[in-house]
Design an enzyme around this catalytic site. Structure first.
Site, PDB file in Angstrom:
ATOM      1  N   ALA A  74       0.545  -1.086  -0.061  1.00  0.00           N
ATOM      2  CA  ALA A  74      -0.434  -0.082   0.215  1.00  0.00           C
ATOM      3  C   ALA A  74       1.021   1.523  -0.013  1.00  0.00           C
ATOM      4  O   ALA A  74       0.447   2.217  -0.566  1.00  0.00           O
ATOM      5  CB  ALA A  74      -0.829  -0.080   1.336  1.00  0.00           C
ATOM      6  N   PHE A  75       1.752   1.105   0.645  1.00  0.00           N
ATOM      7  CA  PHE A  75       2.801   2.063   0.635  1.00  0.00           C
ATOM      8  C   PHE A  75       3.530   3.372  -0.946  1.00  0.00           C
ATOM      9  O   PHE A  75       3.248   3.889  -0.365  1.00  0.00           O
ATOM     10  CB  PHE A  75       3.894   2.072   1.617  1.00  0.00           C
ATOM     11  CG  PHE A  75       4.694   3.017   2.101  1.00  0.00           C
ATOM     12  CD1 PHE A  75       4.407   4.154   3.094  1.00  0.00           C
ATOM     13  CD2 PHE A  75       6.335   3.680   1.357  1.00  0.00           C
ATOM     14  CE1 PHE A  75       5.246   5.082   3.322  1.00  0.00           C
ATOM     15  CE2 PHE A  75       6.490   4.533   1.596  1.00  0.00           C
ATOM     16  CZ  PHE A  75       6.341   5.400   3.073  1.00  0.00           C
TER      17      PHE A  75
ATOM     18  N   LEU B  90      -4.856  -3.607   1.798  1.00  0.00           N
ATOM     19  CA  LEU B  90      -4.997  -3.942   3.034  1.00  0.00           C
ATOM     20  C   LEU B  90      -4.039  -3.382   4.133  1.00  0.00           C
ATOM     21  O   LEU B  90      -3.048  -3.940   3.640  1.00  0.00           O
ATOM     22  CB  LEU B  90      -5.481  -5.292   3.103  1.00  0.00           C
ATOM     23  CG  LEU B  90      -5.828  -6.068   4.115  1.00  0.00           C
ATOM     24  CD1 LEU B  90      -6.879  -4.808   5.053  1.00  0.00           C
ATOM     25  CD2 LEU B  90      -6.063  -7.306   4.019  1.00  0.00           C
TER      26      LEU B  90
ATOM     27  N   VAL C  48      -2.214  -3.864   7.288  1.00  0.00           N
ATOM     28  CA  VAL C  48      -3.076  -4.812   9.117  1.00  0.00           C
ATOM     29  C   VAL C  48      -1.158  -4.618   9.537  1.00  0.00           C
ATOM     30  O   VAL C  48      -0.283  -4.373   9.321  1.00  0.00           O
ATOM     31  CB  VAL C  48      -2.827  -5.851   8.619  1.00  0.00           C
ATOM     32  CG1 VAL C  48      -3.778  -6.708   7.622  1.00  0.00           C
ATOM     33  CG2 VAL C  48      -1.490  -6.795   7.981  1.00  0.00           C
TER      34      VAL C  48
ATOM     35  N   ARG D 295       3.119   0.644  12.972  1.00  0.00           N
ATOM     36  CA  ARG D 295       3.303   0.931  12.035  1.00  0.00           C
ATOM     37  C   ARG D 295       2.684   1.524  11.334  1.00  0.00           C
ATOM     38  O   ARG D 295       2.281   2.100  10.637  1.00  0.00           O
ATOM     39  CB  ARG D 295       4.769   0.284  11.824  1.00  0.00           C
ATOM     40  CG  ARG D 295       5.060  -0.408  10.192  1.00  0.00           C
ATOM     41  CD  ARG D 295       6.221  -0.956  10.211  1.00  0.00           C
ATOM     42  NE  ARG D 295       6.259  -0.284   8.346  1.00  0.00           N
ATOM     43  CZ  ARG D 295       6.662  -0.866   7.696  1.00  0.00           C
ATOM     44  NH1 ARG D 295       5.524  -2.020   7.736  1.00  0.00           N
ATOM     45  NH2 ARG D 295       6.899  -0.458   6.548  1.00  0.00           N
TER      46      ARG D 295
ATOM     47  N   SER E 220     -10.129   5.554  -2.819  1.00  0.00           N
ATOM     48  CA  SER E 220      -9.406   4.829  -1.993  1.00  0.00           C
ATOM     49  C   SER E 220     -10.677   3.467  -1.199  1.00  0.00           C
ATOM     50  O   SER E 220     -11.459   3.694  -0.736  1.00  0.00           O
ATOM     51  CB  SER E 220      -9.631   5.716  -0.345  1.00  0.00           C
ATOM     52  OG  SER E 220      -8.194   4.486   0.581  1.00  0.00           O
TER      53      SER E 220
END
Length: 166
Positions: free
Chosen positions: A64-65, A88, A90, A96, A121
């Protein structure tokens, strides 16, 4: 990486310049089996709104980053009327995940503000994610999120197309 599949629709969507409206869908590969459900539901729901899979370019990023930078490059390309992001984030046992989720959502908001390309999003950050029970829940939940993202994307793109060009 463009991995668009071939689905067909009777209705064609056109942008203000007469070209077919294109949508980008970016998916994080972490928890792919779960996040894939969002992509599947998104494509199906877009078909219900007159789009075909040929109108949707699918991109994958590691996690995701990486989504916001990819979204920014796609928005800057001028090819897309809308960009959808799915992932996702988690809690992996170290604190973090909240920072990552906040960075992703803030980054996506900044992309749309900087480029005037709507960004949607479907990046989720559950409070708890343990075992098969939560995996099953989120697989089902991503089906809902994919359909919701399609509704928001198609509606916003249609409304943006009706706005005067600056």
């Amino acid at each position: 990486m463009n991995i668009a599949t071939s689905l067909h629709s009777e209705t064609q969507h056109s942008s203000f310049n007469g070209n077919r409206t294109r949508i980008a869908f970016i998916q994080a590969c972490w928890h792919r089996d779960i996040v894939d459900q969002c992509k599947i539901a998104f494509i199906e729901a877009m078909k219900d709104r007159g789009y075909s899979a040929d109108d949707i370019d699918l991109y994958e990023v590691p996690g995701a980053f990486e989504i916001p930078l990819h979204a920014k490059r796609l928005a800057q390309s001028g090819r897309y009327a809308g960009i959808v992001a799915a992932g996702l984030v988690v809690d992996g046992g170290i604190y973090r995940h909240e920072f990552v989720a906040q960075a992703v959502i803030s980054g996506l908001m900044q992309v749309q503000l900087d480029t005037s390309v709507p960004v949607f999003s479907a990046v989720l950050t559950p409070h708890h994610f343990h075992g098969e029970e939560h995996a099953k829940y989120f697989k089902e939940h991503f089906l809902v999120k994919g359909a919701e993202a399609a509704h928001a994307c198609a509606d916003t793109v249609r409304k943006f197309a009706a706005l005067p060009v600056a």
